[in-house]
Design a protein around this motif. Structure first.
Motif, PDB file in Angstrom:
ATOM      1  N   LEU A 172       3.842  26.583  -6.059  1.00 28.13           N
ATOM      2  CA  LEU A 172       4.825  25.829  -5.365  1.00 28.13           C
ATOM      3  C   LEU A 172       6.344  25.689  -5.827  1.00 28.13           C
ATOM      4  O   LEU A 172       7.277  25.943  -5.051  1.00 28.13           O
ATOM      5  CB  LEU A 172       4.336  24.459  -5.125  1.00 28.13           C
ATOM      6  N   TYR A 173       6.377  25.478  -7.066  1.00 32.45           N
ATOM      7  CA  TYR A 173       7.691  25.239  -7.832  1.00 32.45           C
ATOM      8  C   TYR A 173       8.545  26.287  -8.273  1.00 32.45           C
ATOM      9  O   TYR A 173       9.634  26.429  -8.847  1.00 32.45           O
ATOM     10  CB  TYR A 173       7.611  24.150  -8.814  1.00 32.45           C
TER      11      TYR A 173
ATOM     12  N   GLY B 149       6.732  16.392  -7.970  1.00 32.51           N
ATOM     13  CA  GLY B 149       5.588  17.390  -8.261  1.00 32.51           C
ATOM     14  C   GLY B 149       6.411  18.517  -9.242  1.00 32.51           C
ATOM     15  O   GLY B 149       7.476  18.827  -8.963  1.00 32.51           O
TER      16      GLY B 149
ATOM     17  N   CYS C  93      12.985  17.666  -0.962  1.00 32.59           N
ATOM     18  CA  CYS C  93      13.748  18.594  -1.532  1.00 32.59           C
ATOM     19  C   CYS C  93      12.874  19.296  -2.741  1.00 32.59           C
ATOM     20  O   CYS C  93      12.290  18.825  -3.643  1.00 32.59           O
ATOM     21  CB  CYS C  93      14.860  18.023  -2.384  1.00 32.59           C
ATOM     22  N   GLY C  94      12.975  20.630  -2.628  1.00 30.39           N
ATOM     23  CA  GLY C  94      12.237  21.692  -3.449  1.00 30.39           C
ATOM     24  C   GLY C  94      12.126  22.932  -3.073  1.00 30.39           C
ATOM     25  O   GLY C  94      12.952  23.189  -1.942  1.00 30.39           O
ATOM     26  N   PRO C  95      11.534  24.131  -3.759  1.00 30.56           N
ATOM     27  CA  PRO C  95      11.428  25.336  -3.048  1.00 30.56           C
ATOM     28  C   PRO C  95      10.923  25.148  -1.637  1.00 30.56           C
ATOM     29  O   PRO C  95      10.214  24.256  -1.384  1.00 30.56           O
ATOM     30  CB  PRO C  95      10.436  25.917  -3.951  1.00 30.56           C
TER      31      PRO C  95
ATOM     32  N   ILE D 272      13.166  21.075  -9.826  1.00 28.33           N
ATOM     33  CA  ILE D 272      14.717  20.426  -9.896  1.00 28.33           C
ATOM     34  C   ILE D 272      15.061  19.823  -8.520  1.00 28.33           C
ATOM     35  O   ILE D 272      16.072  19.212  -8.453  1.00 28.33           O
ATOM     36  CB  ILE D 272      15.634  21.510 -10.227  1.00 28.33           C
ATOM     37  N   GLY D 273      14.303  20.005  -7.494  1.00 32.10           N
ATOM     38  CA  GLY D 273      14.387  19.255  -6.197  1.00 32.10           C
ATOM     39  C   GLY D 273      14.614  17.800  -6.728  1.00 32.10           C
ATOM     40  O   GLY D 273      15.313  17.073  -5.697  1.00 32.10           O
TER      41      GLY D 273
ATOM     42  N   PRO E 280       9.546  29.897  -6.400  1.00 34.95           N
ATOM     43  CA  PRO E 280       9.411  30.813  -5.303  1.00 34.95           C
ATOM     44  C   PRO E 280       9.388  32.321  -5.805  1.00 34.95           C
ATOM     45  O   PRO E 280       9.814  32.687  -6.981  1.00 34.95           O
ATOM     46  CB  PRO E 280      10.902  30.552  -4.729  1.00 34.95           C
TER      47      PRO E 280
ATOM     48  N   GLU F 283      18.585  25.716   0.879  1.00 40.13           N
ATOM     49  CA  GLU F 283      19.305  26.397   0.120  1.00 40.13           C
ATOM     50  C   GLU F 283      19.392  27.852   0.479  1.00 40.13           C
ATOM     51  O   GLU F 283      18.545  28.666   0.867  1.00 40.13           O
ATOM     52  CB  GLU F 283      18.867  26.559  -1.202  1.00 40.13           C
TER      53      GLU F 283
ATOM     54  N   THR G 120      13.526  28.604 -10.055  1.00 36.86           N
ATOM     55  CA  THR G 120      14.821  28.517  -9.570  1.00 36.86           C
ATOM     56  C   THR G 120      15.381  27.329  -9.091  1.00 36.86           C
ATOM     57  O   THR G 120      14.729  26.262  -9.717  1.00 36.86           O
ATOM     58  CB  THR G 120      15.129  29.571  -8.646  1.00 36.86           C
ATOM     59  N   GLY G 121      16.312  27.148  -8.511  1.00 40.16           N
ATOM     60  CA  GLY G 121      16.914  25.727  -7.889  1.00 40.16           C
ATOM     61  C   GLY G 121      16.022  25.209  -7.138  1.00 40.16           C
ATOM     62  O   GLY G 121      14.783  25.654  -6.870  1.00 40.16           O
ATOM     63  N   PRO G 122      16.444  23.970  -6.639  1.00 42.00           N
ATOM     64  CA  PRO G 122      15.692  23.066  -5.693  1.00 42.00           C
ATOM     65  C   PRO G 122      15.057  23.870  -4.479  1.00 42.00           C
ATOM     66  O   PRO G 122      15.836  24.720  -3.902  1.00 42.00           O
ATOM     67  CB  PRO G 122      16.434  21.961  -5.467  1.00 42.00           C
TER      68      PRO G 122
ATOM     69  N   VAL H 155       9.090  26.769   0.040  1.00 42.07           N
ATOM     70  CA  VAL H 155       7.439  26.803   0.611  1.00 42.07           C
ATOM     71  C   VAL H 155       6.749  25.258   0.308  1.00 42.07           C
ATOM     72  O   VAL H 155       6.192  24.824   0.959  1.00 42.07           O
ATOM     73  CB  VAL H 155       6.629  27.891  -0.168  1.00 42.07           C
ATOM     74  N   MET H 156       7.419  24.617  -0.799  1.00 44.21           N
ATOM     75  CA  MET H 156       6.786  23.214  -1.145  1.00 44.21           C
ATOM     76  C   MET H 156       7.334  22.326   0.168  1.00 44.21           C
ATOM     77  O   MET H 156       6.682  21.376   0.521  1.00 44.21           O
ATOM     78  CB  MET H 156       7.477  22.748  -2.373  1.00 44.21           C
TER      79      MET H 156
END
Ligand SMILES: Cc1cc2nc3c(=O)[nH]c(=O)nc-3n(C[C@H](O)[C@H](O)[C@H](O)COP(=O)(O)OP(=O)(O)OC[C@H]3O[C@@H](n4cnc5c(N)ncnc54)[C@H](O)[C@@H]3O)c2cc1C
Ligand code: FES
Lengths: 161, 268
Positions: free
Chosen positions: A148-149, B141, B199-201, B114-115, A151, B227, A159-161, B203-204
């Motif tokens: 999940l965190y 998370g 905020c996050g990737p 980092i979100g 990509p 993003e 990577t970034g958020p 898919v999350m």
């Protein structure tokens, strides 16, 4: 899933059951309390009971040779602890250990299965609830496999958020 | 907003994790207009390049705080800056978290990795004005404990409910294990009266938004931060396009009612 209005109730896992079925099922429940760091069950052990957590957190783990118990998930208030009791081989496929004190409703699996065969409607409703929990855990597991965190295409540490 | 970068000096730096650093920047002369939570700056590392980075705290109208994770050339250069070093800064850019729309609601602040950085100024704003809102739930998370940001701030955010969870615990981790959405089961909120900030990737955010909708939160009350690679940040070059949106201008914060159809198509 039933929308929650004020955080989970102690029996959140069972709130989807019609009130009549819930009352019958709860008549079989007994209160259980575990101190911190209690092994509730072990991987491979006989799955003869299950619990609905009323407070506290339980860690589910697998034994990794050389590393001891590796925690794969934690579950808390309102969650169903254990579904391996429902279908053969009725052996726990994970271990469970409390993180701090835990209070729970404990159910004897054989008694619940007996009630289900006496009252197939209740049985169907309960199996649906348990299947939903299994579905939730399966979804969560698959989502974790997606990483999940981080990509796709990102370097090892995301990577970034 | 200026189009040429203004010179800022690093006045403080703090290692947050093994690859993430928080920089506090102060203008050498003229300052940029104040940033709102959710907005971003273009940070220029001299001789290396320029990248978008959100504000991670808005301590005062002049200073800027950014938390940067080193993933490539520019972010590595930014993370390597020492106190006293210079950075070029443009901004403020983009949309902000719509806190006004959340007044009187329960709040879910849900972060992946980092979100959490772009969400921190929002949490600060809510805590500073707590009576305007219902219950605050901060759910974070991360892949592993060593990637979890701002761990020392969690106790202050944890009232009434705040929790962090990781996918891969290490031996010292005594917190939750599992995806961030599993924390929703214990959060305290009334779905029909809740605003969520996610905020996050990507898919999350998709998985989280789907879960929120399933629990009865309205899609227009789920705000996500999207993003894309950015170049001009002023709506001219088209680098940040997502369907009809130019994310440097129409984002990064977008309601999930608008974002969902764009995130679920396979190719644009
Ligand atoms: C609006 C916005 C706000 C952001 N806020 C933050 C923040 O607060 N903190 C932070 O650390 N990062 C943030 N980012 C991400 C940051 O901009 C990228 O990590 C950075 O552009 C990477 O540049 P690089 O030269 O270091 O890496 P590159 O060598 O360009 O890329 C390294 C890796 O990062 C990926 N990447 C590159 N650019 C982006 C991007 N814009 N978004 C996502 N992945 C990217 C690449 O696919 C590659 O996997 C934000 C991005 C946007 C668009
Ligand atoms: S970055 Fe150029 S249009 Fe958005």
């Amino acid at each position: 899933m039933t929308p929650q209005t004020d955080g989970p109730t102690a029996e959140a896992a069972l709130t989807a059951l019609p009130a009549e079925h819930r009352t019958r099922l709860m008549a079989l429940a007994r209160e259980a309390a575990f101190p911190g760091a209690t092994r509730i069950f072990e991987e491979g052990g006989e799955a003869d009971r299950f619990w609905v957590i009323r407070s506290g957190t339980v860690a589910l783990d697998v034994h990794v040779p050389g590393r001891g118990q590796a925690v794969v998930e934690t579950i808390g208030r309102g969650a169903l602890l254990g579904w391996s009791w429902l279908c053969p081989p009725r052996r726990w496929h994970l271990g469970a250990e409390t993180r701090g004190p835990v209070r729970a409703w404990e159910f004897d699996a054989a008694a619940v299965r007996g009630l289900c065969s006496e009252r197939p409607e209740l049985g169907l409703a309960l199996v649906t609830v348990v299947a939903e929990t299994i579905g939730d855990r399966l979804r969560a597991t698959r989502t974790r496999l997606l990483d999940l965190y981080g990509p796709p295409g990102s370097p090892g540490n995301g990577t970034g958020p | 907003m200026t189009l040429a970068p203004l010179p800022y000096r690093v006045v403080d730096r703090r290692d947050e994790t093994h690859d993430t650093v928080t920089l506090v920047l102060e203008p050498a002369g003229e300052a940029l207009s104040p940033f709102a939570p959710g907005q971003f700056a273009m940070l220029y590392a001299f001789g290396v390049g320029e990248v978008p980075v959100s504000v991670s705290r808005t301590p005062d109208a002049r200073r800027l705080t950014h938390t940067v994770r080193a993933v490539g050339a520019v972010t590595r250069a930014l993370c390597g800056l020492r106190t006293g070093a210079w950075v070029g800064v443009r901004g403020p850019f983009g949309t902000c978290w719509d806190l006004a729309a959340a007044r009187g609601h329960d709040l879910l602040v849900i972060a992946g990795g980092i979100g959490l950085a772009p969400l921190r100024p929002l949490i600060d704003a809510v805590l500073a004005d707590a009576r305007e809102y219902g219950r605050l739930n901060v759910l974070a998370g991360a892949r592993s404990p060593r990637e979890l940001l701002y761990q020392d701030e969690f106790p202050a955010w944890g009232r009434p409910f705040g929790a962090a969870t990781v996918d891969r615990p290490d031996d010292d981790w005594t917190g939750r294990v599992g995806v961030v959405t599993t924390l929703l089961g214990e959060a305290r909120f009334t779905p029909a009266d809740t605003t969520a900030f996610v905020c996050g990737p990507e898919v999350m955010m998709r998985v989280t938004a789907r879960d929120l909708l399933h629990r009865g939160v309205r899609p227009d009350r789920v705000q996500v931060s999207l993003e894309r690679n950015m170049r001009c940040a002023t709506g001219h070059c088209g680098h940040c396009q997502l369907g009809p949106l130019l994310l440097c201008r129409d984002g990064p914060v977008v309601g999930y009612d608008r974002a969902e159809p764009l995130l679920t198509v396979r190719e644009l």
